[in-house]
Design an enzyme around this catalytic site. Structure first.
Site, PDB file in Angstrom:
ATOM      1  N   GLY A 126      43.368  41.347  54.793  1.00 35.76           N
ATOM      2  CA  GLY A 126      42.406  40.614  53.973  1.00 35.76           C
ATOM      3  C   GLY A 126      42.995  39.277  53.555  1.00 35.76           C
ATOM      4  N   HIS A 176      50.163  42.582  56.436  1.00 33.15           N
ATOM      5  CA  HIS A 176      49.814  41.206  56.806  1.00 33.15           C
ATOM      6  C   HIS A 176      50.528  40.279  55.811  1.00 33.15           C
ATOM      7  CE1 HIS A 176      46.522  42.782  59.249  1.00 33.15           C
ATOM      8  NE2 HIS A 176      46.292  41.570  59.689  1.00 33.15           N
ATOM      9  N   GLU A 193      51.044  34.664  56.829  1.00 34.21           N
ATOM     10  CA  GLU A 193      50.017  34.112  57.728  1.00 34.21           C
ATOM     11  C   GLU A 193      49.409  32.893  57.032  1.00 34.21           C
ATOM     12  OE1 GLU A 193      46.591  36.632  58.166  1.00 34.21           O
ATOM     13  OE2 GLU A 193      45.889  35.609  59.962  1.00 34.21           O
TER      14      GLU A 193
HETATM   15  O1  LIG Z   1      44.477  38.008  60.625  1.00 35.45           O
HETATM   16  C1  LIG Z   1      44.017  38.663  59.685  1.00 35.45           C
HETATM   17  N1  LIG Z   1      44.531  38.491  58.438  1.00 35.45           N
HETATM   18  C2  LIG Z   1      44.115  39.197  57.365  1.00 35.45           C
HETATM   19  N2  LIG Z   1      43.135  40.104  57.448  1.00 35.45           N
HETATM   20  C3  LIG Z   1      42.562  40.295  58.654  1.00 35.45           C
HETATM   21  C4  LIG Z   1      42.960  39.600  59.801  1.00 35.45           C
HETATM   22  N3  LIG Z   1      42.184  40.009  60.825  1.00 35.45           N
HETATM   23  C5  LIG Z   1      41.346  40.927  60.331  1.00 35.45           C
HETATM   24  N4  LIG Z   1      41.554  41.107  59.022  1.00 35.45           N
HETATM   25  C6  LIG Z   1      40.846  41.990  58.095  1.00 35.45           C
HETATM   26  O2  LIG Z   1      41.226  43.323  58.351  1.00 35.45           O
HETATM   27  C7  LIG Z   1      40.103  44.160  58.172  1.00 35.45           C
HETATM   28  C8  LIG Z   1      40.332  45.523  58.767  1.00 35.45           C
HETATM   29  O3  LIG Z   1      40.496  45.485  60.137  1.00 35.45           O
HETATM   30  C9  LIG Z   1      38.980  43.321  58.764  1.00 35.45           C
HETATM   31  O4  LIG Z   1      37.719  43.765  58.327  1.00 35.45           O
HETATM   32  C10 LIG Z   1      39.331  41.932  58.258  1.00 35.45           C
HETATM   33  O5  LIG Z   1      38.756  41.717  56.984  1.00 35.45           O
HETATM   34 ZN   LIG Z   2      45.390  40.987  61.581  1.00 34.98          ZN
END
Ligand SMILES: O=c1[nH]cnc2c1ncn2[C@@H]1O[C@H](CO)[C@@H](O)[C@H]1O
Ligand SMILES: [Zn+2]
Length: 359
Positions: free
Chosen positions: A178, A205, A208
């Protein structure tokens, strides 16, 4: 000479950072949206594919994440989750992926009354149906789930418990995703503490949209086993005009401890975490032998596959199949699976597969 897409597709690959809700086929979204009465920005598959890529390419992670409302809308029933999961596996296998971890956030799939358990089981069964369909066609692929807690919400402890409950039933681990700014991973210490007490695995995450403090928190306060992206670790590396690059203490820790970096080149360019593929920190991080892995993040939003991500970095950095093999072995070593399986994957699938291609 850069490596051709065909050779990359034929190579056995490992995908660690791939969102299930970011990997739907546009045709499937259109079909399921009509069924549930969800209005889409386009109803032609090619137009919809273009819409996702363009809308996700604004340079902002927050805007990138807004596009997920159209995929989440069609993933609210057991039947639809099962189908999306099955197709996800079939698409990965068609691209030559042999092992993958598919992440998604169960808490975002409860709008039609599913319980988190029902949602996890529907995805489990869909992934297994996809793997079976591939086996029937002579391809072997293993795909397991990573359960994601959303960092702005408060379900992470419950999702962590779910990940532990299903650890022997198709769930490889846990993740936090998120919007990063304003939502530090330490908000979820309760979830991480639970996972650690249960010897479970998780990635976060971090690094980023936000820089070093987020990476530091994810590793040193939360105890993450891998970094989702982690690309901003570059901010702790100084490249002087003369002499070797200098690593700060955090970058040195990440490299010394072999912390896996789940790099996602196209996605990083779209969200502004990197200015272009050619300038992506993957070049320097690979030169410095960090534990770099290459990933898609979201195949739909980036209109990509793992082979295409490799094609892009091979072209930009003049990597050859030997380099792709190195990235792939890095990913296999970093998978949230047993040591025995990882070893077998490397020795019996990856090395022979690349050897057949001359690497
Ligand atoms: O690159 C990213 N950075 C942060 N959150 C992400 C990224 N790609 C997707 N999601 C988030 O992860 C949730 C669950 O899969 C997605 O619904 C999106 O809101
Ligand atoms: Zn991701």
């Amino acid at each position: 000479m850069s490596v051709g897409l065909e050779a990359l597709q034929a190579a056995p690959k490992v995908s660690l950072h791939d969102h299930l809700d970011g990997g739907l086929r546009p045709e499937t979204i259109i079909e399921l949206a009509a069924e549930v009465g969800h209005e889409l920005p386009a109803t032609d598959a090619r137009e919809l594919r273009r819409w996702f890529v363009e809308s996700a390419s604004s340079g902002s992670l927050v805007r990138y994440l807004e596009t997920f409302k159209h995929t989440l809308a069609v993933m609210q029933t057991q039947v639809h989750l099962h189908r999306v999961a099955r197709e996800f596996v079939e698409d990965l296998a068609a691209d030559g992926v042999v092992y993958a971890e598919a992440r998604w956030a169960p808490e975002q799939h409860l709008l039609s009354g599913l319980t988190p358990r029902q949602a996890v089981e529907a995805v489990r069964d869909g992934l297994e149906a996809g793997a079976q369909a591939c086996r029937d066609r002579g391809r072997t692929i293993i795909v397991r789930q990573l359960l994601t807690g959303m960092r702005h919400a408060s379900a992470s402890r419950e999702i962590a418990e779910l990940a532990v409950d299903y650890r022997h039933d198709g769930v490889a681990g846990f993740d936090i995703a998120g919007a990063e700014a304003g939502h530090p991973p330490t908000r979820h210490l309760d979830a991480f503490d639970y996972l650690k007490r249960n010897n479970a695995y998780f990635t976060v995450h971090a690094g980023e949209a936000f820089g070093l403090p987020s990476i530091w928190e994810a590793l040193q306060l939360c105890g993450a086993n891998r970094l989702g992206h982690g690309v901003r670790i570059i901010d702790d590396i100084t490249v002087p005009d003369y002499g070797p690059p200098r690593l700060g203490d955090l970058a040195a820790y990440v490299r010394n401890m072999r912390i896996p970096l789940e790099l996602c080149p196209s996605s990083n360019v779209q969200t502004g975490a990197a200015s272009s593929i050619a300038e992506h920190p993957i070049g320097l991080l690979t030169d410095l032998r960090f534990r770099v892995t290459v990933n898609c993040d979201n195949q739909l939003m980036s209109d990509t596959t793992l082979s295409r991500e490799f094609a892009k970095v091979c072209e930009a950095f003049d990597y050859d199949l030997e380099d792709v093999r190195w990235f792939t072995i890095n990913a296999a070593k970093s998978a949230f699976h047993s040591f025995d399986l990882r070893l077998a994957l490397i020795e019996e699938v990856i090395k022979p597969g690349f050897a057949r291609l001359g690497a």
